[in-house]
Design a protein around this motif. Sequence first.
Motif, PDB file in Angstrom:
ATOM      1  N   GLY A 233       0.800  -1.241  -0.239  1.00  0.00           N
ATOM      2  CA  GLY A 233      -0.042  -0.070  -0.044  1.00  0.00           C
ATOM      3  C   GLY A 233       0.863   1.299   0.056  1.00  0.00           C
ATOM      4  N   ALA A 234       2.056   1.189   0.080  1.00  0.00           N
ATOM      5  CA  ALA A 234       3.098   2.361   0.320  1.00  0.00           C
ATOM      6  C   ALA A 234       3.409   2.891  -1.297  1.00  0.00           C
ATOM      7  CB  ALA A 234       4.313   1.877   0.800  1.00  0.00           C
ATOM      8  N   PRO A 235       3.555   4.155  -1.464  1.00  0.00           N
ATOM      9  CA  PRO A 235       3.905   4.543  -2.788  1.00  0.00           C
ATOM     10  C   PRO A 235       5.359   4.207  -2.960  1.00  0.00           C
ATOM     11  CG  PRO A 235       3.165   6.386  -1.612  1.00  0.00           C
ATOM     12  CD  PRO A 235       3.233   5.202  -0.434  1.00  0.00           C
ATOM     13  N   VAL A 236       5.745   3.750  -4.152  1.00  0.00           N
ATOM     14  CA  VAL A 236       7.071   3.303  -4.513  1.00  0.00           C
ATOM     15  C   VAL A 236       7.856   4.444  -5.315  1.00  0.00           C
ATOM     16  CG1 VAL A 236       8.434   1.687  -5.891  1.00  0.00           C
ATOM     17  CG2 VAL A 236       6.506   0.913  -4.693  1.00  0.00           C
ATOM     18  N   VAL A 237       8.736   5.002  -4.937  1.00  0.00           N
ATOM     19  CA  VAL A 237       9.549   6.432  -5.570  1.00  0.00           C
ATOM     20  C   VAL A 237      10.767   5.751  -5.959  1.00  0.00           C
ATOM     21  CG1 VAL A 237      10.016   8.596  -5.530  1.00  0.00           C
ATOM     22  CG2 VAL A 237       8.038   7.767  -4.137  1.00  0.00           C
ATOM     23  N   GLY A 238      11.105   5.920  -7.178  1.00  0.00           N
ATOM     24  CA  GLY A 238      12.382   5.874  -7.565  1.00  0.00           C
ATOM     25  C   GLY A 238      13.261   7.206  -8.038  1.00  0.00           C
ATOM     26  N   VAL A 239      14.695   6.862  -7.986  1.00  0.00           N
ATOM     27  CA  VAL A 239      15.627   8.017  -8.121  1.00  0.00           C
ATOM     28  C   VAL A 239      16.528   7.767  -9.243  1.00  0.00           C
ATOM     29  CG1 VAL A 239      17.171   9.496  -6.974  1.00  0.00           C
ATOM     30  CG2 VAL A 239      15.606   8.474  -5.525  1.00  0.00           C
ATOM     31  N   SER A 240      16.303   8.739 -10.187  1.00  0.00           N
ATOM     32  CA  SER A 240      17.244   8.473 -11.360  1.00  0.00           C
ATOM     33  C   SER A 240      18.711   8.294 -11.097  1.00  0.00           C
ATOM     34  CB  SER A 240      17.049   9.359 -12.502  1.00  0.00           C
ATOM     35  OG  SER A 240      17.876   9.236 -13.571  1.00  0.00           O
ATOM     36  N   TRP A 284       9.056   9.141 -10.134  1.00  0.00           N
ATOM     37  CA  TRP A 284      10.402   9.024 -10.283  1.00  0.00           C
ATOM     38  C   TRP A 284      10.995  10.565 -10.480  1.00  0.00           C
ATOM     39  CZ3 TRP A 284      13.944   5.732 -11.045  1.00  0.00           C
ATOM     40  CH2 TRP A 284      14.782   5.641 -11.766  1.00  0.00           C
ATOM     41  N   LEU A 285      12.130  10.310  -9.462  1.00  0.00           N
ATOM     42  CA  LEU A 285      12.680  11.725  -9.471  1.00  0.00           C
ATOM     43  C   LEU A 285      13.724  11.841 -10.713  1.00  0.00           C
ATOM     44  CD1 LEU A 285      11.638  11.775  -6.563  1.00  0.00           C
ATOM     45  CD2 LEU A 285      13.734  12.581  -5.591  1.00  0.00           C
ATOM     46  N   LEU A 286      13.752  13.024 -11.229  1.00  0.00           N
ATOM     47  CA  LEU A 286      14.610  13.401 -12.267  1.00  0.00           C
ATOM     48  C   LEU A 286      15.440  14.607 -11.977  1.00  0.00           C
ATOM     49  CD1 LEU A 286      11.672  13.445 -14.633  1.00  0.00           C
ATOM     50  CD2 LEU A 286      13.564  12.333 -15.619  1.00  0.00           C
ATOM     51  N   ILE A 302       4.143   7.419 -14.877  1.00  0.00           N
ATOM     52  CA  ILE A 302       4.850   7.531 -13.757  1.00  0.00           C
ATOM     53  C   ILE A 302       4.847   9.007 -13.345  1.00  0.00           C
ATOM     54  CG2 ILE A 302       6.959   7.203 -12.772  1.00  0.00           C
ATOM     55  CD1 ILE A 302       7.534   4.916 -14.725  1.00  0.00           C
ATOM     56  N   ARG A 303       4.496   9.533 -12.306  1.00  0.00           N
ATOM     57  CA  ARG A 303       4.535  11.061 -11.694  1.00  0.00           C
ATOM     58  C   ARG A 303       5.950  11.499 -11.615  1.00  0.00           C
ATOM     59  NH1 ARG A 303       1.567   9.966  -8.108  1.00  0.00           N
ATOM     60  NH2 ARG A 303       3.072   9.959  -6.261  1.00  0.00           N
ATOM     61  N   PRO A 304       6.434  12.356 -12.355  1.00  0.00           N
ATOM     62  CA  PRO A 304       7.961  12.918 -12.345  1.00  0.00           C
ATOM     63  C   PRO A 304       8.036  13.899 -11.328  1.00  0.00           C
ATOM     64  CG  PRO A 304       6.759  13.931 -14.125  1.00  0.00           C
ATOM     65  CD  PRO A 304       5.790  13.034 -13.928  1.00  0.00           C
ATOM     66  N   SER A 305       8.876  14.154 -10.816  1.00  0.00           N
ATOM     67  CA  SER A 305       9.345  15.397 -10.082  1.00  0.00           C
ATOM     68  C   SER A 305      10.898  15.691 -10.438  1.00  0.00           C
ATOM     69  CB  SER A 305       9.173  14.791  -8.337  1.00  0.00           C
ATOM     70  OG  SER A 305       9.547  15.683  -7.620  1.00  0.00           O
ATOM     71  N   VAL A 306      10.860  16.938 -10.605  1.00  0.00           N
ATOM     72  CA  VAL A 306      12.417  17.372 -10.801  1.00  0.00           C
ATOM     73  C   VAL A 306      12.958  18.044  -9.661  1.00  0.00           C
ATOM     74  CG1 VAL A 306      13.500  19.002 -12.423  1.00  0.00           C
ATOM     75  CG2 VAL A 306      11.547  17.639 -13.092  1.00  0.00           C
TER      76      VAL A 306
END
Length: 330
Positions: A233-240, A284-286, A302-306
């Motif tokens: 149930g947790a969000p999964v966030v990746g870092v480029s 996803w962190l860009l 995928i929701r991007p975040s810069v």
Amino acid sequence: MTPPPRIVVLAGGVGGSRFVLGAREALRRRGVDDTAAALTVVVNTGDDLWLSGIRLQPDIDSITYALAGVNDTERGWGRAGESERVNAELQAWGAGWPWFTLGDLDLGTHLARTGWLREGLTPTQVLERMSRRWHLGARLLPMTDSEVDTVVTVREGGGIRSMHFQEWWTRHRATLEPVGFENPGIAEAVPAPGVGEAIATADVVLIAPSNPVVSIGPILAVPGVRDALRETGAPVVGVSPIIGGRVVRGMADVCLTAIGVETSASAVAGLYGARGDGGLLDAWLLAEEDRGLADEVAARGIRPSVVPLWMTDAAASAGIVEAALAAARR
């Protein structure tokens, strides 16, 4: 008082070490005293190997040493203040690999680990015992207790041959063209005790900016890990791990090319895939240098975040982790 978020990080290598240091620092900045109760790190063990009769776990040791503050920050691996007398003696006997240096302090770790393994402890139990020596501020778990070392198949001299990942990476510096990467026995492996539960009960799961093929890839290849990530149930966030179309450290670009993936922040996000489309990522962190790829990442579902992604020190790494937590909340 609001309880701290339960963070699970998938990590390996130097990039993983720096990111985990940032996660611990981010929790400390929030006033969390017992960061080990809030931070669990699932560590790649595909780099592991037997050498001169002892068991080496490079990624586990890199992260352990970094959290303990005893790592060699100049070389990027091993212990600070090392000597190499035993390594020289091994080479005089023709033992080990002459191109794979083992420091004396590092050998102490490997000998202790090997002794405990031969006494019947599992890698999980060994890592738990190792963690008692220093106040790490994180709970470390191997991805599996099975031996699933990475084997690289390369082209050489008009033919192909296979070798351990460490030989390809350390001796040849990834200059031999890889045909593929395998972890023999991984199909029969299971996640180490605690891995599935940590992912299931997490408030956020973070994929560190580690090599997506040989650091994160083996973790995801352990049967049950991908399902756990899709079901949590947790969000999964990746870092480029890619900034401005280039790898930050190491030879991840060679690994990506071998599996047919472009060396770009968007392509690596696509490799992990969107959770809404059967993949793993919610966000996803860009890097700021890759701002122009944000729409492409969004088109993948995928929701991007810069944000700034250079991990120049613990403070910068903590800022990246905070950005990942903010992306998870959104």
